[in-house]
Design a protein around this motif. Structure first.
Motif, PDB file in Angstrom:
ATOM      1  N   PRO A  80      50.532  18.361  -6.243  1.00 61.28           N
ATOM      2  CA  PRO A  80      49.471  17.419  -5.885  1.00 61.28           C
ATOM      3  C   PRO A  80      48.095  17.824  -6.383  1.00 61.28           C
ATOM      4  O   PRO A  80      47.173  17.009  -6.369  1.00 61.28           O
ATOM      5  CB  PRO A  80      49.515  17.404  -4.351  1.00 61.28           C
ATOM      6  N   ASP A  81      47.950  19.067  -6.839  1.00 65.95           N
ATOM      7  CA  ASP A  81      46.624  19.558  -7.216  1.00 65.95           C
ATOM      8  C   ASP A  81      46.378  19.551  -8.724  1.00 65.95           C
ATOM      9  O   ASP A  81      45.321  19.978  -9.176  1.00 65.95           O
ATOM     10  CB  ASP A  81      46.385  20.964  -6.663  1.00 65.95           C
ATOM     11  N   VAL A  82      47.368  19.091  -9.507  1.00 62.66           N
ATOM     12  CA  VAL A  82      47.170  18.999 -10.955  1.00 62.66           C
ATOM     13  C   VAL A  82      47.649  17.627 -11.439  1.00 62.66           C
ATOM     14  O   VAL A  82      48.439  16.951 -10.772  1.00 62.66           O
ATOM     15  CB  VAL A  82      47.902  20.107 -11.741  1.00 62.66           C
ATOM     16  N   ARG A  83      47.179  17.250 -12.607  1.00 65.63           N
ATOM     17  CA  ARG A  83      47.594  15.991 -13.233  1.00 65.63           C
ATOM     18  C   ARG A  83      48.013  16.291 -14.662  1.00 65.63           C
ATOM     19  O   ARG A  83      47.349  17.054 -15.374  1.00 65.63           O
ATOM     20  CB  ARG A  83      46.417  15.005 -13.227  1.00 65.63           C
ATOM     21  N   TYR A  84      49.129  15.673 -15.068  1.00 62.58           N
ATOM     22  CA  TYR A  84      49.636  15.827 -16.427  1.00 62.58           C
ATOM     23  C   TYR A  84      49.259  14.586 -17.234  1.00 62.58           C
ATOM     24  O   TYR A  84      49.633  13.463 -16.860  1.00 62.58           O
ATOM     25  CB  TYR A  84      51.147  15.996 -16.413  1.00 62.58           C
ATOM     26  N   LEU A  85      48.538  14.790 -18.332  1.00 65.93           N
ATOM     27  CA  LEU A  85      48.010  13.665 -19.110  1.00 65.93           C
ATOM     28  C   LEU A  85      48.560  13.654 -20.533  1.00 65.93           C
ATOM     29  O   LEU A  85      48.531  14.693 -21.222  1.00 65.93           O
ATOM     30  CB  LEU A  85      46.487  13.742 -19.182  1.00 65.93           C
ATOM     31  N   PRO A  86      49.041  12.505 -21.017  1.00 68.49           N
ATOM     32  CA  PRO A  86      49.389  12.394 -22.439  1.00 68.49           C
ATOM     33  C   PRO A  86      48.145  12.594 -23.305  1.00 68.49           C
ATOM     34  O   PRO A  86      47.040  12.183 -22.928  1.00 68.49           O
ATOM     35  CB  PRO A  86      49.908  10.961 -22.559  1.00 68.49           C
ATOM     36  N   VAL A  87      48.335  13.241 -24.441  1.00 70.83           N
ATOM     37  CA  VAL A  87      47.240  13.480 -25.392  1.00 70.83           C
ATOM     38  C   VAL A  87      47.604  12.774 -26.692  1.00 70.83           C
ATOM     39  O   VAL A  87      48.602  13.109 -27.334  1.00 70.83           O
ATOM     40  CB  VAL A  87      47.021  14.983 -25.639  1.00 70.83           C
ATOM     41  N   GLU A  88      46.791  11.807 -27.078  1.00 69.73           N
ATOM     42  CA  GLU A  88      47.166  10.900 -28.162  1.00 69.73           C
ATOM     43  C   GLU A  88      47.301  11.577 -29.521  1.00 69.73           C
ATOM     44  O   GLU A  88      48.063  11.101 -30.380  1.00 69.73           O
ATOM     45  CB  GLU A  88      46.156   9.756 -28.254  1.00 69.73           C
ATOM     46  N   ASP A  89      46.608  12.678 -29.739  1.00 73.85           N
ATOM     47  CA  ASP A  89      46.643  13.316 -31.058  1.00 73.85           C
ATOM     48  C   ASP A  89      47.151  14.758 -31.000  1.00 73.85           C
ATOM     49  O   ASP A  89      46.786  15.592 -31.834  1.00 73.85           O
ATOM     50  CB  ASP A  89      45.259  13.275 -31.712  1.00 73.85           C
ATOM     51  N   LEU A  90      48.029  15.049 -30.047  1.00 76.14           N
ATOM     52  CA  LEU A  90      48.579  16.391 -29.908  1.00 76.14           C
ATOM     53  C   LEU A  90      50.016  16.413 -30.416  1.00 76.14           C
ATOM     54  O   LEU A  90      50.847  15.590 -30.019  1.00 76.14           O
ATOM     55  CB  LEU A  90      48.542  16.829 -28.440  1.00 76.14           C
ATOM     56  N   GLN A  91      50.311  17.357 -31.288  1.00 77.37           N
ATOM     57  CA  GLN A  91      51.640  17.492 -31.879  1.00 77.37           C
ATOM     58  C   GLN A  91      52.688  17.785 -30.809  1.00 77.37           C
ATOM     59  O   GLN A  91      52.432  18.482 -29.826  1.00 77.37           O
ATOM     60  CB  GLN A  91      51.620  18.615 -32.914  1.00 77.37           C
ATOM     61  N   GLU A  92      53.906  17.275 -31.014  1.00 77.68           N
ATOM     62  CA  GLU A  92      55.011  17.563 -30.105  1.00 77.68           C
ATOM     63  C   GLU A  92      55.395  19.043 -30.171  1.00 77.68           C
ATOM     64  O   GLU A  92      55.005  19.766 -31.102  1.00 77.68           O
ATOM     65  CB  GLU A  92      56.228  16.707 -30.463  1.00 77.68           C
ATOM     66  N   CYS A  93      56.184  19.466 -29.189  1.00 77.79           N
ATOM     67  CA  CYS A  93      56.695  20.836 -29.198  1.00 77.79           C
ATOM     68  C   CYS A  93      58.214  20.809 -29.279  1.00 77.79           C
ATOM     69  O   CYS A  93      58.859  19.779 -29.037  1.00 77.79           O
ATOM     70  CB  CYS A  93      56.246  21.599 -27.949  1.00 77.79           C
ATOM     71  N   ALA A  94      58.794  21.931 -29.635  1.00 79.99           N
ATOM     72  CA  ALA A  94      60.249  22.057 -29.750  1.00 79.99           C
ATOM     73  C   ALA A  94      60.759  23.042 -28.715  1.00 79.99           C
ATOM     74  O   ALA A  94      60.076  24.006 -28.347  1.00 79.99           O
ATOM     75  CB  ALA A  94      60.630  22.519 -31.157  1.00 79.99           C
ATOM     76  N   TYR A  95      61.964  22.789 -28.252  1.00 78.32           N
ATOM     77  CA  TYR A  95      62.649  23.674 -27.304  1.00 78.32           C
ATOM     78  C   TYR A  95      63.968  24.068 -27.941  1.00 78.32           C
ATOM     79  O   TYR A  95      64.659  23.237 -28.554  1.00 78.32           O
ATOM     80  CB  TYR A  95      62.902  22.931 -26.000  1.00 78.32           C
ATOM     81  N   GLY A  96      64.304  25.348 -27.859  1.00 74.50           N
ATOM     82  CA  GLY A  96      65.525  25.780 -28.507  1.00 74.50           C
ATOM     83  C   GLY A  96      66.048  27.086 -27.977  1.00 74.50           C
ATOM     84  O   GLY A  96      65.592  27.591 -26.939  1.00 74.50           O
ATOM     85  N   VAL A  97      66.999  27.629 -28.692  1.00 71.58           N
ATOM     86  CA  VAL A  97      67.583  28.913 -28.343  1.00 71.58           C
ATOM     87  C   VAL A  97      67.233  29.895 -29.455  1.00 71.58           C
ATOM     88  O   VAL A  97      67.250  29.542 -30.636  1.00 71.58           O
ATOM     89  CB  VAL A  97      69.106  28.796 -28.133  1.00 71.58           C
ATOM     90  N   VAL A  98      66.862  31.128 -29.092  1.00 69.98           N
ATOM     91  CA  VAL A  98      66.423  32.123 -30.070  1.00 69.98           C
ATOM     92  C   VAL A  98      67.237  33.400 -29.924  1.00 69.98           C
ATOM     93  O   VAL A  98      67.733  33.718 -28.841  1.00 69.98           O
ATOM     94  CB  VAL A  98      64.905  32.438 -29.931  1.00 69.98           C
TER      95      VAL A  98
END
Length: 302
Positions: free
Chosen positions: A260-278
């Motif tokens: 309740p104490d934070v807000r998650y906002l879309p950023v129109e010009d921010l590159q996506e991130c990847a999730y994977g196994v290393v």
């Protein structure tokens, strides 16, 4: 030294690396730790032993007389620990089990569970064994010390690691609910550029740190970081919630870490991130890793 305050094997290994490097930055880099985390562990070790092991100035780090006297005993203890772990690792390798590291709630991501389920179904002889880590720093340390064979992480990974991308997702800006931007539906990087950034990534990993801090800003200026040093995701969110700083996080965090104490906002010009196994690049031809790589390619969602 008080009863119950025996130094841990991990702390003794940190001491040896710092004694070799005599530089907190280089030692932290080798250990996949932040400098503050390494300093905290060394201070804790000194308190447990009841002696000062290092003298620290702005220019140099040196072993004290007590540190020099204790170093041979530390080496013996670490060598014994290594022998024990190597025997255990040989036994684990002989059993053929694939040891995977997952971090906090990100183990709940569907693609993580798909990989684990597919390995279990296609290669039951591999297990796999899943080890839960408190944070990403611990995961990389476990990889470095051979306690796990591979780990699920948001990329990019540190140098020397090979990654298999499983999925991609947007990055969001995490801001305090008290921030004026919290009322917005979407923001731009330019609108965020006056904020300090809270980062989970040590400055010893500039590529990974720069990616997760959005450095530099679109106008070419360098990101300014908060003085807070954090290694756990929950601590990062708590720091943001107090106001004055923001963080860039995977979009899945909004579902996995609702607060309740934070807000998650879309950023129109921010590159996506990847999730994977290393895994370690040097392990690319191991049968367990080859099996994991093949399964990961089968279930990837990119």
């Amino acid at each position: 030294m008080k009863s119950g305050d025996d130094p841990t094997g991990h702390q003794l290994r940190l001491l040896l690396v710092l004694a070799e490097e005599l530089h907190f930055g280089r030692a932290a880099n080798r250990l996949y730790l932040t400098q503050p985390a390494l300093s905290q562990q060394i201070r804790s070790l000194e308190q447990r032993l009841g002696v000062q092991l290092f003298t620290r100035t702005s220019r140099q780090v040196e072993l004290t007389k007590h540190g020099q006297e204790l170093l041979p005993y530390v080496k013996d203890a670490v060598d014994a620990g290594h022998a024990l772990r190597h025997a255990a690792h040989r036994a684990a390798a002989g059993s053929g089990k694939l040891r995977l590291g997952v971090c906090e709630s990100f183990g709940a991501l569907p693609v993580t569970r798909k990989v684990i389920a597919a390995v279990t179904a296609q290669h039951p002889e591999l297990g796999p064994e899943v080890h839960v880590a408190d944070d990403v720093v611990e995961q990389f340390a476990m990889l470095s010390e051979g306690e796990i064979d591979a780990a699920f992480v948001h990329l990019p990974a540190p140098e020397g690691m090979h990654d298999q991308v499983l999925t991609t997702e947007p990055r969001l800006a995490c801001v305090a609910v008290s921030d004026p931007l919290a009322a917005r539906d979407v923001v731009s990087l330019a609108e965020l550029s006056h904020h300090l950034i809270v980062s989970l990534v040590s400055e010893e990993f500039p590529v990974r740190r720069g990616f997760w801090s959005g450095d530099p800003w679109p106008d070419g200026t360098t990101v300014r970081y908060s003085d807070q040093q954090v290694t756990r995701f929950e601590t990062l969110l708590s720091t943001v919630s107090l106001g004055g700083a923001i963080a860039f996080v995977p979009a899945s965090a909004a579902t996995l870490y609702p607060r309740p104490d934070v807000r998650y906002l879309p950023v129109e010009d921010l590159q996506e991130c990847a999730y994977g196994v290393v895994w370690h690049s040097a392990d690319h031809d191991k049968p367990k890793i080859l099996a994991l790589a093949e399964v990961s390619r089968q279930v990837q969602d990119v």
